[in-house]
Design a protein around this motif. Structure first.
Motif, mmCIF file in Angstrom:
data_model
loop_
_atom_site.group_PDB
_atom_site.id
_atom_site.type_symbol
_atom_site.label_atom_id
_atom_site.label_comp_id
_atom_site.label_asym_id
_atom_site.label_seq_id
_atom_site.Cartn_x
_atom_site.Cartn_y
_atom_site.Cartn_z
ATOM 1 N N ILE A 127 0.873 -1.176 0.000
ATOM 2 C CA ILE A 127 0.000 0.000 0.000
ATOM 3 C C ILE A 127 0.916 1.235 0.000
ATOM 4 N N ARG A 186 1.293 5.550 -0.293
ATOM 5 C CA ARG A 186 0.607 6.845 -0.154
ATOM 6 C C ARG A 186 1.389 7.911 -0.915
ATOM 7 N N CYS A 245 -7.773 7.106 6.238
ATOM 8 C CA CYS A 245 -7.177 5.785 5.969
ATOM 9 C C CYS A 245 -6.801 5.090 7.284
ATOM 10 N N LEU A 304 -7.692 -3.534 1.988
ATOM 11 C CA LEU A 304 -7.975 -2.375 1.133
ATOM 12 C C LEU A 304 -9.011 -1.410 1.734
ATOM 13 N N VAL A 348 -7.619 2.051 1.325
ATOM 14 C CA VAL A 348 -7.669 2.525 -0.070
ATOM 15 C C VAL A 348 -9.094 2.991 -0.393
ATOM 16 N N LEU A 355 -3.902 6.929 -2.431
ATOM 17 C CA LEU A 355 -3.591 5.711 -1.673
ATOM 18 C C LEU A 355 -3.932 4.514 -2.557
ATOM 19 N N GLU A 356 -2.889 3.756 -2.885
ATOM 20 C CA GLU A 356 -3.090 2.658 -3.843
ATOM 21 C C GLU A 356 -2.255 1.463 -3.456
ATOM 22 N N LYS A 398 0.264 0.777 -10.354
ATOM 23 C CA LYS A 398 -0.897 0.569 -9.490
ATOM 24 C C LYS A 398 -1.540 -0.780 -9.841
ATOM 25 N N LYS A 427 -8.026 -2.638 -7.605
ATOM 26 C CA LYS A 427 -8.646 -3.415 -6.524
ATOM 27 C C LYS A 427 -9.241 -4.706 -7.072
#
Ligand code: SF4
Ligand code: SF4
Length: 361
Positions: free
Chosen positions: A234, A236, A247, A272, A275, A284-285, A294, A297
């Motif tokens: 993850i 940022r 988050c 997630l 996210v 945020l990925e 990336k 999801k």
């Protein structure tokens, strides 16, 4: 110059995560019913209708599966007492390596129950205290190490204390062969003490989110270790982050997502939630540390389920799913199942150890 905030329009994935969790809960319940019918058949000495034993039950035999993995690595052979357990174990490890500790938050039924209890507890806590309760760090850290100690004990006992002959000796033993049946009776004829322990764990999971998973589950420890090695993280983007803290508030593992550029924590279960909670686009990925690209999801969800089932399909088509224990052998071994109870506590344990010692170096 005022920063232009682009709203995050990406659809949340939590609804689909819940569907996947429910799918696996349903699978486990189905396995439970099938195993109940199989156990009934054994109880009647083969007089009632025969129901196939579901190999998926071996998901609940992690120690046997770990031994089978060691046996496979050392000899190239898969031990046939619980072969499905090995494939499920490998599937869990692989999923958790590729997508972090995602098994815990997407697949594991215990994780699902733990999450539901944690959500319930959090609602009460927010009503009573206007915030969710968190264990102070000075207690949290030592408690988190407990699961690593339990895992360390198993790893040391299996990989450092036992020779391959001893591993085979255990895998061939009546105790291992009947361990799924014995596990069934542990829950079917649960003792008062076990019931009290389970109730206490339930209550603690309401009070302290993920109590079992965070502090005691050795599987969680193994997968937590793999999370650190995982290439998916993850990330940022601090340039576009507006420091809203949503988050961190959404994180069930109390990770301060808003304070780091990359989440590097053994407690991140790739749920997630963070996210989904982020209100700013591309901030945020989940990303691959290699390509820095990336990962959507959807890809995470499909990847987790896909890898898991792929490994299981490999087990099935390679002929390593059903074990090689015949109906006749199960019926014969079932007659002595209660004598196996003594292996852990009576003189039989000494006898067993002596036998096994012959195989130790
Ligand atoms: S950091 Fe994000 S993905 Fe990891 S556990 Fe917390 S909310 Fe879930
Ligand atoms: S949710 Fe987290 S990453 Fe997104 S803007 Fe708020 S603080 Fe930054």
């Amino acid at each position: 110059m005022k920063q232009v905030i682009k709203k995050n329009l990406e659809k949340p994935i939590q609804k689909y995560r819940l569907y996947i969790q429910l799918l696996f809960v349903a699978i486990v319940l189905w396995i439970g019913i099938e195993f109940y019918l199989f156990a009934n058949y054994l109880e009647t000495g083969g007089a009632s209708k025969f129901y196939e034993r579901p190999p998926g039950v071996e998901a609940f035999l992690p120690i046997s599966s770990l031994m089978n993995l060691y046996y496979f690595i050392s000899t190239g052979n898969i031990h046939q007492a619980h072969p499905a357990g090995l494939f499920i174990f490998v599937a869990i490890i692989l999923v958790s390596f590729v997508f972090g500790k995602s098994f815990c938050s997407w697949i594991c039924p215990i994780g699902f129950i733990s999450e539901a209890l944690g959500d319930f507890g959090e609602k009460i806590q927010k009503k009573l205290f206007k915030r969710r309760l968190q264990v102070p760090r000075w207690i949290d850290y030592p408690l988190r190490s407990l699961k690593y100690l339990i895992l360390g004990f198993f790893v040391y006992s299996i990989f450092f204390m036992m020779t391959i002959s001893a591993i085979k000796y255990f895998l061939d033993s009546p105790y291992n062969i009947m361990s799924d049946v014995k596990m069934y009776y542990f829950f079917a004829n649960i003792t008062q003490f076990s019931l009290i322990v389970i109730t206490v764990l339930f209550l603690l999971s309401i009070l302290i989110r993920n109590f079992w998973c965070r502090y005691l589950c050795p599987y969680g420890a193994l997968l937590g270790f793999l999370t650190l090695l995982s290439p998916s993280k993850i990330k940022r983007n601090k340039e576009s982050c507006i420091d809203c803290n949503l988050c961190a508030q959404a994180c069930p593992s109390f990770i301060k997502v808003d304070k780091v550029e990359t989440v590097f924590s053994d407690e991140c279960s790739t749920c997630l939630s963070c996210v989904d909670a982020c209100p700013v686009e591309n901030t945020l990925e989940i990303k691959s540390i290699y390509s820095k690209k990336k990962i959507s999801k959807k890809t995470v969800a499909i990847g987790i389920v896909g890898i898991y089932f792929l490994i299981i399909i490999v087990g099935m088509i390679s002929g390593n799913w059903q074990n090689n224990i015949s109906q006749k052998e199960y019926l014969m071994r079932y007659k002595n199942i209660n004598s196996l109870d003594h292996i852990k506590s009576s003189d039989d344990v000494k006898k067993f150890n002596k036998e096994a010692e012959k195989y130790y170096k």
